[in-house]
Design an enzyme around this catalytic site. Structure first.
Site, PDB file in Angstrom:
ATOM      1  N   ARG A 104      23.734  10.764  33.212  1.00 55.17           N
ATOM      2  CA  ARG A 104      24.880  10.987  34.121  1.00 55.17           C
ATOM      3  C   ARG A 104      26.176  11.279  33.362  1.00 55.17           C
ATOM      4  O   ARG A 104      27.273  11.053  33.866  1.00 55.17           O
ATOM      5  CB  ARG A 104      25.080   9.797  35.060  1.00 55.17           C
ATOM      6  CG  ARG A 104      23.891   9.549  35.954  1.00 55.17           C
ATOM      7  CD  ARG A 104      24.278   8.846  37.232  1.00 55.17           C
ATOM      8  NE  ARG A 104      23.158   8.796  38.128  1.00 55.17           N
ATOM      9  CZ  ARG A 104      22.266   7.793  38.137  1.00 55.17           C
ATOM     10  NH1 ARG A 104      22.401   6.787  37.307  1.00 55.17           N
ATOM     11  NH2 ARG A 104      21.279   7.818  38.996  1.00 55.17           N
ATOM     12  N   LYS A 126      34.202  24.390  33.491  1.00 55.04           N
ATOM     13  CA  LYS A 126      32.985  24.941  34.125  1.00 55.04           C
ATOM     14  C   LYS A 126      31.849  24.898  33.107  1.00 55.04           C
ATOM     15  O   LYS A 126      32.005  25.359  31.976  1.00 55.04           O
ATOM     16  CB  LYS A 126      33.197  26.397  34.548  1.00 55.04           C
ATOM     17  CG  LYS A 126      33.976  26.569  35.834  1.00 55.04           C
ATOM     18  CD  LYS A 126      34.005  28.044  36.225  1.00 55.04           C
ATOM     19  CE  LYS A 126      34.805  28.256  37.495  1.00 55.04           C
ATOM     20  NZ  LYS A 126      34.975  29.688  37.815  1.00 55.04           N
ATOM     21  N   GLU A 168      39.839  39.328  28.759  1.00 57.98           N
ATOM     22  CA  GLU A 168      40.298  38.144  29.499  1.00 57.98           C
ATOM     23  C   GLU A 168      41.765  37.862  29.183  1.00 57.98           C
ATOM     24  O   GLU A 168      42.506  37.378  30.032  1.00 57.98           O
ATOM     25  CB  GLU A 168      39.442  36.912  29.158  1.00 57.98           C
ATOM     26  CG  GLU A 168      37.969  37.035  29.507  1.00 57.98           C
ATOM     27  CD  GLU A 168      37.661  37.111  31.008  1.00 57.98           C
ATOM     28  OE1 GLU A 168      38.507  36.722  31.836  1.00 57.98           O
ATOM     29  OE2 GLU A 168      36.544  37.575  31.346  1.00 57.98           O
ATOM     30  N   LYS A 208      45.982  29.091  31.832  1.00 60.47           N
ATOM     31  CA  LYS A 208      44.754  28.678  32.525  1.00 60.47           C
ATOM     32  C   LYS A 208      44.831  27.211  32.944  1.00 60.47           C
ATOM     33  O   LYS A 208      44.404  26.845  34.043  1.00 60.47           O
ATOM     34  CB  LYS A 208      43.514  28.948  31.652  1.00 60.47           C
ATOM     35  CG  LYS A 208      42.242  28.730  32.459  1.00 60.47           C
ATOM     36  CD  LYS A 208      41.001  29.336  31.886  1.00 60.47           C
ATOM     37  CE  LYS A 208      39.815  28.929  32.754  1.00 60.47           C
ATOM     38  NZ  LYS A 208      38.534  29.327  32.238  1.00 60.47           N
ATOM     39  N   GLU A 218      37.935  25.392  42.191  1.00 64.22           N
ATOM     40  CA  GLU A 218      37.981  26.775  42.680  1.00 64.22           C
ATOM     41  C   GLU A 218      37.873  26.880  44.203  1.00 64.22           C
ATOM     42  O   GLU A 218      37.046  27.619  44.738  1.00 64.22           O
ATOM     43  CB  GLU A 218      36.897  27.606  41.993  1.00 64.22           C
ATOM     44  CG  GLU A 218      37.175  29.105  42.065  1.00 64.22           C
ATOM     45  CD  GLU A 218      36.242  29.938  41.211  1.00 64.22           C
ATOM     46  OE1 GLU A 218      36.023  29.606  40.051  1.00 64.22           O
ATOM     47  OE2 GLU A 218      35.725  30.937  41.746  1.00 64.22           O
ATOM     48  N   ARG A 222      42.379  29.023  41.881  1.00 69.01           N
ATOM     49  CA  ARG A 222      41.581  29.371  40.685  1.00 69.01           C
ATOM     50  C   ARG A 222      40.837  30.698  40.869  1.00 69.01           C
ATOM     51  O   ARG A 222      40.454  31.340  39.882  1.00 69.01           O
ATOM     52  CB  ARG A 222      40.607  28.228  40.353  1.00 69.01           C
ATOM     53  CG  ARG A 222      39.888  28.440  39.046  1.00 69.01           C
ATOM     54  CD  ARG A 222      39.159  27.215  38.563  1.00 69.01           C
ATOM     55  NE  ARG A 222      38.500  27.477  37.298  1.00 69.01           N
ATOM     56  CZ  ARG A 222      37.960  26.554  36.519  1.00 69.01           C
ATOM     57  NH1 ARG A 222      38.011  25.289  36.874  1.00 69.01           N
ATOM     58  NH2 ARG A 222      37.365  26.880  35.392  1.00 69.01           N
ATOM     59  N   ASN A 226      39.340  35.353  38.923  1.00 68.95           N
ATOM     60  CA  ASN A 226      38.244  36.320  39.108  1.00 68.95           C
ATOM     61  C   ASN A 226      38.755  37.764  39.123  1.00 68.95           C
ATOM     62  O   ASN A 226      37.979  38.700  39.329  1.00 68.95           O
ATOM     63  CB  ASN A 226      37.496  36.048  40.424  1.00 68.95           C
ATOM     64  CG  ASN A 226      36.787  34.704  40.378  1.00 68.95           C
ATOM     65  OD1 ASN A 226      36.346  34.273  39.316  1.00 68.95           O
ATOM     66  ND2 ASN A 226      36.704  34.025  41.512  1.00 68.95           N
ATOM     67  N   HIS A 229      36.752  40.808  37.986  1.00 68.34           N
ATOM     68  CA  HIS A 229      35.365  40.378  37.780  1.00 68.34           C
ATOM     69  C   HIS A 229      34.407  40.831  38.870  1.00 68.34           C
ATOM     70  O   HIS A 229      33.199  40.815  38.650  1.00 68.34           O
ATOM     71  CB  HIS A 229      35.295  38.852  37.620  1.00 68.34           C
ATOM     72  CG  HIS A 229      35.732  38.399  36.248  1.00 68.34           C
ATOM     73  ND1 HIS A 229      36.986  38.661  35.754  1.00 68.34           N
ATOM     74  CD2 HIS A 229      35.075  37.739  35.253  1.00 68.34           C
ATOM     75  CE1 HIS A 229      37.088  38.175  34.525  1.00 68.34           C
ATOM     76  NE2 HIS A 229      35.940  37.605  34.201  1.00 68.34           N
ATOM     77  N   HIS A 233      31.702  42.805  37.200  1.00 61.48           N
ATOM     78  CA  HIS A 233      30.311  42.323  37.167  1.00 61.48           C
ATOM     79  C   HIS A 233      29.361  43.389  37.713  1.00 61.48           C
ATOM     80  O   HIS A 233      28.226  43.510  37.247  1.00 61.48           O
ATOM     81  CB  HIS A 233      30.169  41.026  37.974  1.00 61.48           C
ATOM     82  CG  HIS A 233      30.628  39.818  37.209  1.00 61.48           C
ATOM     83  ND1 HIS A 233      31.052  38.668  37.807  1.00 61.48           N
ATOM     84  CD2 HIS A 233      30.731  39.604  35.863  1.00 61.48           C
ATOM     85  CE1 HIS A 233      31.411  37.790  36.864  1.00 61.48           C
ATOM     86  NE2 HIS A 233      31.222  38.333  35.692  1.00 61.48           N
ATOM     87  N   HIS A 247      30.411  42.491  28.008  1.00 60.99           N
ATOM     88  CA  HIS A 247      31.183  41.829  29.063  1.00 60.99           C
ATOM     89  C   HIS A 247      32.643  42.330  29.092  1.00 60.99           C
ATOM     90  O   HIS A 247      33.182  42.668  30.144  1.00 60.99           O
ATOM     91  CB  HIS A 247      31.141  40.315  28.816  1.00 60.99           C
ATOM     92  CG  HIS A 247      31.894  39.522  29.822  1.00 60.99           C
ATOM     93  ND1 HIS A 247      31.442  39.331  31.108  1.00 60.99           N
ATOM     94  CD2 HIS A 247      33.091  38.881  29.739  1.00 60.99           C
ATOM     95  CE1 HIS A 247      32.325  38.595  31.775  1.00 60.99           C
ATOM     96  NE2 HIS A 247      33.328  38.313  30.967  1.00 60.99           N
TER      97      HIS A 247
HETATM   98  N1  GLY Z   1      36.566  32.094  33.982  1.00 62.82           N
HETATM   99  C1  GLY Z   1      37.157  31.799  35.216  1.00 62.82           C
HETATM  100  C2  GLY Z   1      37.317  30.343  35.476  1.00 62.82           C
HETATM  101  O1  GLY Z   1      37.159  29.533  34.589  1.00 62.82           O
HETATM  102  O2  GLY Z   1      37.590  29.979  36.584  1.00 62.82           O
END
Ligand code: GLY
Length: 350
Positions: A104, A126, A168, A208, A218, A222, A226, A229, A233, A247
């Site tokens: 955990r 993330k 980015e 960020k 998100e 947040r 994107n 993206h 993508h 990428h």
């Molecule tokens: N790469 C986008 C984020 O971390 O939300």
């Protein structure tokens, strides 16, 4: 915190003195083990366990997670143990995810070694792995115990890897404006320009952090991250067999195509579109889609997990330093846009 090689070891030592782990497991990729790990003192501590992953997204598989968790059990890893992930985004995503659910949650330190992971992947909590070709579909929101960025590792990267992260950086600059935008307009520094990189990476992280601190999971703000993206993508997916289109190239083109979409929807001013073009096309090749790819790309985008009510939802620029998220675009609008610009791209590629 962004540091040079000589101080990253001190920071790791300080952390180890405070935390006193009973065991250290270092996770590396083939490349980070060869090029970066030997530069760190943790490499020389023989009692550390090294876990080896293949390079890139190949590592982000459930089968590797299972194998890694089994090794942790075999080595009697506990909650008092420490994982140190040394590598690019894939290594951090993998190690961060595995650490976040083993017992955990056990602590994991990130040592990002690529520009992309320094300015983006390492920050924001993330973690994730891929399943049946769907990227990051299994994951958690879990902050690492610490992040140790070392600009000297940038010198281990080739041009394509720098440009992958730079896309980015451009995205953050467009969203933030201000100092970051001024830095980006000066162009991408040489990899050995540590002072310039420390400034750029610091500004990226501050920006960020500001967004993530307001919306960790998100739900709203947040989603601005994107930017570029959605179409990016799409471009990455239709060109997945072409190893030259990485990428960064896809996202840089996504930033342009989404600005053009924003312009055509009356959201993005033409001056913004021109600014994006000036930042992107002197350094990235222009990539889009052919007439044959319009339908597959539309289908792909219509199945994005971010969609709502059968419409794609994307972030679009209103001005430099000002964007909206959850802008809805219907399938018909998307199809029109993709069809209209498929031909134009053919002309520019000839
Ligand atoms: N790469 C986008 C984020 O971390 O939300």
């Amino acid at each position: 915190m962004i540091v040079r090689t000589e101080t990253i070891d001190q920071r790791i030592d300080t952390y180890l003195n405070d935390f006193q782990p009973d065991k250290i497991v270092v996770v590396v990729s083939e490349t980070s083990e060869k090029l970066c790990l030997p530069k760190l003192q943790i490499y020389k501590k023989v009692d550390n366990i090294i876990y080896h992953l293949p390079d890139g997204d190949e590592a982000k598989k459930l089968s590797y997670c299972e194998d890694f968790w089994e090794s942790l059990l075999r080595e009697n890893v506990t909650r008092k143990s420490l994982i140190i992930a040394v590598g690019g985004g894939a290594v951090l995503d993998f190690a961060g995810f595995c650490a976040s659910v083993f017992m955990r949650g056990i602590p994991c330190i990130y040592v990002p070694t690529t520009l992309l992971s320094m300015v983006d992947g390492s920050e924001g909590g993330k973690t994730g792995i891929n399943l049946y070709g769907t990227k990051n579909i299994i994951g958690t929101f879990t902050e690492p115990a610490a992040i140790m960025r070392n600009v000297d590792f940038l010198q281990t990267l080739n041009e394509g890897e720098i440009l992958s992260g730079w896309a980015e950086v451009i995205k953050h600059a467009l969203l933030n404006g201000g100092t970051l935008m001024q830095m980006v307009q000066k162009g991408c520094p040489e990899t050995n320009d540590a002072e310039a990189w420390m400034g750029i990476i610091r500004e990226n992280i501050l920006f960020k952090k500001e967004i993530v601190s307001e919306d960790f999971k998100e739900k709203g703000l947040r989603k601005l991250l994107n930017l570029g993206h959605t179409l990016g993508h799409g471009i990455e997916a239709i060109h997945f067999e072409d190893s030259k289109i990485n990428h960064g190239i896809s996202i840089a083109n996504g930033l342009y195509w989404e600005s053009l979409l924003g312009f055509e929807l009356g959201i993005t001013d033409v001056s913004i579109l021109e600014t994006v073009e000036k930042l992107v096309y002197p350094i990235y090749p222009k990539i889009g889609w052919s007439e044959l790819e319009v339908e597959p790309m539309c289908n792909l985008l219509m199945h994005d997990k971010k969609n709502h009510n059968g419409k794609i939802q994307l972030s679009l620029l209103n001005a430099i330093g000002n964007a909206s998220f959850d802008v809805e675009v219907s399938e018909a609008q998307l199809m029109d846009f993709l069809s209209k610009h498929a031909t134009a791209l053919h002309d520019s590629e000839d």
